[in-house]
Design an enzyme around this catalytic site. Sequence first.
Site: not given
Length: 270
Positions: A12-14, A47, A193, A219
């Site tokens: 994931d990123m954030d 996302g 995901k 998510n």
Amino acid sequence: MDFSKIKLVATDMDGTLLDPQHNLNEEFYTVYQALKERGILFAAASGRQYYNLVNLFKPIKDEIIFLAENGSFVVYQGEELSVQALDLAETKRLLKKAREIEGSYMVLCGKKSAYVDNTAPEFMAQVELYYDKVEVVDDLLQVEDDQFLKIAICELKGVEDSSNLHFREEREHLQITVSGKIWLDICDKLANKGRGMEVVQERFNITPEETMVFGDYLNDLKMIQKAHYSFAMENAHPDIKEAARYRAKSNSQNGVIEVLQQLVSSEKVA
């Protein structure tokens, strides 16, 4: 912990790979190069919009896998591996229902662009973090010439006890996910995901036992379930910590980078 069989890393990123200011650590590309040399694929699972992710990873955009819009749009080297779009009529119904929520803003996330019909500064400041292609329109209900991957609802006061509850009935036939404290994402039932990870694993003949993933929010839950080496960030939502097998330091402490450094140096960790 033996990392010798890892063939795929997805993060994931954030709140996960990116620091609290949403920046990519300068050490990432050194670690990525080491992953590449070991033949390990890297996937950015977020996302965020596809175009935003491409710009974020511009130097390696033609080498890595993108699971954008919560896995509803999976792309590798320009090839679309999966597009899981919402039905147009259903999209319009959901937009109308979202308008009932006081204090909410909406992003209609298409494959071509993201669309907004409200440009309140506090909302647009959030939109600009995650979307690089954004079109301002008079009315979201009039946008039709696109495939719609997601409706993102933003409530600056928080969505978990508001928008999240407003769409309780839709959970049976749609993917309703709290993707951040102020964001609720609505996607097709098969768009998440976890399904995105299945597409990638099938495409490259990689098993969950050969997969490592990192996540911090709800998510990421279905993605966490698709990997044996599943890491929850120290700053993760309690449900993610419960679901993951392992723990990484917080994103403010570069937890993902630290684990990947251990992976590429073949160190054993407790």
